[in-house]
Write a protein that holds these residues in place. Structure first.
Motif, PDB file in Angstrom:
ATOM      1  N   ASN A 184      75.053 -40.893 -90.730  1.00  0.00           N
ATOM      2  CA  ASN A 184      75.940 -41.171 -89.608  1.00  0.00           C
ATOM      3  C   ASN A 184      76.605 -42.520 -89.809  1.00  0.00           C
ATOM      4  O   ASN A 184      76.549 -43.101 -90.910  1.00  0.00           O
ATOM      5  N   GLN A 185      77.234 -43.034 -88.750  1.00  0.00           N
ATOM      6  CA  GLN A 185      77.950 -44.298 -88.864  1.00  0.00           C
ATOM      7  C   GLN A 185      77.013 -45.475 -89.100  1.00  0.00           C
ATOM      8  O   GLN A 185      77.422 -46.489 -89.669  1.00  0.00           O
ATOM      9  N   SER A 219      75.663 -46.062 -99.907  1.00  0.00           N
ATOM     10  CA  SER A 219      76.494 -45.071 -99.219  1.00  0.00           C
ATOM     11  C   SER A 219      76.308 -43.705 -99.864  1.00  0.00           C
ATOM     12  O   SER A 219      76.293 -43.582-101.092  1.00  0.00           O
ATOM     13  N   ALA A 220      76.167 -42.682 -99.043  1.00  0.00           N
ATOM     14  CA  ALA A 220      75.962 -41.321 -99.541  1.00  0.00           C
ATOM     15  C   ALA A 220      76.436 -40.336 -98.486  1.00  0.00           C
ATOM     16  O   ALA A 220      76.309 -40.594 -97.281  1.00  0.00           O
ATOM     17  N   ILE A 221      76.991 -39.224 -98.947  1.00  0.00           N
ATOM     18  CA  ILE A 221      77.406 -38.177 -98.024  1.00  0.00           C
ATOM     19  C   ILE A 221      76.201 -37.325 -97.656  1.00  0.00           C
ATOM     20  O   ILE A 221      75.098 -37.507 -98.183  1.00  0.00           O
ATOM     21  N   ASN A 222      76.410 -36.381 -96.757  1.00  0.00           N
ATOM     22  CA  ASN A 222      75.302 -35.588 -96.246  1.00  0.00           C
ATOM     23  C   ASN A 222      74.621 -34.773 -97.350  1.00  0.00           C
ATOM     24  O   ASN A 222      73.391 -34.676 -97.413  1.00  0.00           O
ATOM     25  N   LEU A 236      62.276 -37.821 -88.269  1.00  0.00           N
ATOM     26  CA  LEU A 236      61.926 -38.922 -89.172  1.00  0.00           C
ATOM     27  C   LEU A 236      63.156 -39.449 -89.902  1.00  0.00           C
ATOM     28  O   LEU A 236      63.276 -40.650 -90.148  1.00  0.00           O
ATOM     29  N   ALA A 237      64.077 -38.541 -90.281  1.00  0.00           N
ATOM     30  CA  ALA A 237      65.314 -38.986 -90.939  1.00  0.00           C
ATOM     31  C   ALA A 237      66.200 -39.765 -89.973  1.00  0.00           C
ATOM     32  O   ALA A 237      66.810 -40.779 -90.339  1.00  0.00           O
ATOM     33  N   THR A 238      66.270 -39.303 -88.735  1.00  0.00           N
ATOM     34  CA  THR A 238      67.061 -40.017 -87.738  1.00  0.00           C
ATOM     35  C   THR A 238      66.427 -41.356 -87.393  1.00  0.00           C
ATOM     36  O   THR A 238      67.130 -42.327 -87.061  1.00  0.00           O
ATOM     37  N   LEU A 239      65.100 -41.431 -87.465  1.00  0.00           N
ATOM     38  CA  LEU A 239      64.398 -42.674 -87.177  1.00  0.00           C
ATOM     39  C   LEU A 239      64.808 -43.782 -88.126  1.00  0.00           C
ATOM     40  O   LEU A 239      64.900 -44.953 -87.738  1.00  0.00           O
TER      41      LEU A 239
END
Length: 340
Positions: free
Chosen positions: A58-59, A85-88, A168-171
Motif C-alpha cells: 500500500n502507500q 519498493s515492490a509491486i503486489n 500479519l502482512a498488514t501489521l
C-alpha cells in the motif's frame, strides 16, 4: 420337537471359531503383525509442514506475513516489513520464497503452501506464463527451492481463509495496538538474491547475420575484404545508427529510429504481437505494421509476417470468408441479352 439336520460345514466352522489357538500359532501371528506394522511405518510419507503466506502493498509500504504449522501442530508467526519498493506480485513471491526458506532451515522435507493470489499459483503450476523478466527470476528461484523438498504442494485458497497471514502482512505496514501476543517484526533491506546460472525464458542465441558487417563498420570503421561487399556496406551504413549499447537502429526522415531485430528473435516478436495477451490474430499487413508502430524493423517484414500468419491455426480457421467468385465474369455488351 425333533432336531433338524445340520450340515458338516456348519459344525466345522463352529469348532474352528471356538477352539483356542496354540502357543506356537500365537507367536507366529505376533511376528506377522510386527512385520506388517514395520512395513506400514516404512511406507508412510514424511510429515508435512503447512505454510500460509500473504503479502500486502500500500502507500505506507510493503509487508509479508507467514503462518507456519509444524507436523506437531506448533504454530509459528512471522511478519516482515520490506524496505524496498515492490509491486503486489513481487511481494507475494517474496512471501512464498521466505516461507519455503524457513521450512528448509527447519529441515522440513514435505511442505504444503497456501496462497490466495491466482497469478503466482498459476505461474508456479505452469498454468500461466511469466512474461515479465522480474517474474521469471522469481519463478526460477521457486523452482530451485522446490527441488530441495521431497514433497511440495502449492494450493490457492480464498482470501477469506487466509486472513491470519493477511493480518500479519498488514501489521508490517501499519501500527496495530492491543496485540494479543508479542510478534517480532523484522526489516528486510534487500530482495532475495537470484542465482547467476538461471536460464532466461525465451533466451535467443544470436548467430551471424548481414548486420554484423554494418555494426563492425560503424563501431571500428572496418570494411570487408571483398570490394563489392565493402561498397554495399559503405552505401548502407548512412541509413543506420549504432547506440552506445551496440544496438542497431534504422534512420528515418520523419519518424523515430527503428530497432533492428535479429532473425533469431523475429519469430518471438511476431508471436507476441499476433498471439500475445492483446493479440488479435490479424493479417500479415496489419501484423507487419504493428511491428513498425512498436519501433521494430527488419528487411523482410512483409514476407516473414505473411509466412507466420499462414502457420497460425486460429487465424486460418476463423478468418473472414472470401465471397468473390473464383472465375472471371464475362460482361454482356448488349443491354437486352436475348434481343435480335
Amino acid at each position: 420337537m425333533p432336531r433338524t439336520s445340520v450340515k458338516d460345514q456348519v459344525l466345522a466352522d463352529l469348532v474352528a471359531k471356538f477352539t483356542e489357538p496354540s502357543v506356537d500359532e500365537e507367536e507366529k501371528d505376533k511376528q506377522n503383525m510386527d512385520e506388517k506394522s514395520v512395513g506400514m511405518v516404512s511406507l508412510q510419507e514424511p510429515a508435512s509442514w503447512r505454510v500460509y503466506v500473504d503479502g500486502a502493498a500500500n502507500q505506507r509500504g510493503s509487508g509479508v506475513g507467514l503462518v507456519i504449522v509444524s507436523p506437531e501442530m506448533i504454530v509459528l508467526e512471522k511478519s516482515l516489513r520490506l524496505s524496498f519498493s515492490a509491486i503486489n506480485n513481487e511481494v507475494e513471491y517474496e512471501a512464498l520464497l521466505i516461507g519455503m526458506t524457513m521450512v528448509q532451515k527447519m529441515r522440513g522435507k514435505a511442505v504444503k503452501m497456501f496462497l490466495d493470489l491466482r497469478l503466482v499459483v498459476g505461474q508456479v503450476e505452469e498454468e500461466l506464463e511469466a512474461r515479465d523478466s522480474r517474474m521469471q527470476e522469481y519463478l526460477n528461484q521457486v523452482r530451485h527451492l522446490q527441488s530441495k523438498f521431497e514433497s511440495y504442494t502449492l494450493v490457492q485458497i480464498p482470501r477469506s481463509r487466509n486472513t491470519y497471514a493477511d493480518s500479519l502482512a498488514t501489521l508490517a505496514t501499519s501500527l496495530v495496538q492491543s496485540l494479543p501476543r508479542v510478534i517480532l517484526v523484522e526489516d528486510l533491506c534487500k530482495p532475495i538474491e537470484m542465482k547467476g546460472d538461471i536460464v532466461r525464458v525465451h533466451q535467443v542465441r544470436a548467430g551471424l547475420s548481414w548486420m554484423d558487417s554494418i555494426v563492425l563498420f560503424l563501431k571500428e570503421d572496418v570494411l570487408p575484404e571483398e570490394k563489392s561487399e565493402a561498397d554495399k556496406v559503405r552505401r548502407k551504413a548512412p541509413w543506420f545508427w549504432l547506440s552506445k549499447d551496440l544496438k542497431l537502429y534504422k534512420r528515418s526522415f520523419s519518424g523515430p529510429y527503428l530497432l533492428y531485430i535479429h532473425p533469431k528473435a523475429m519469430e518471438l516478436l511476431l508471436e507476441e504481437l499476433h498471439e500475445g495477451i492483446y493479440g488479435s490474430h490479424t493479417g500479415c499487413r496489419s501484423l507487419s505494421h504493428s511491428a513498425l508502430t512498436q519501433g521494430y524493423w527488419w528487411p523482410s517484414m512483409q514476407k516473414e509476417a505473411q509466412e507466420y500468419v499462414k502457420k497460425c491455426d486460429q487465424h486460418q480457421r476463423f478468418a473472414p470468408n472470401i465471397h468473390q467468385l473464383g472465375g472471371v465474369l464475362n460482361p454482356l455488351s448488349s443491354p437486352w441479352p436475348f434481343a435480335q
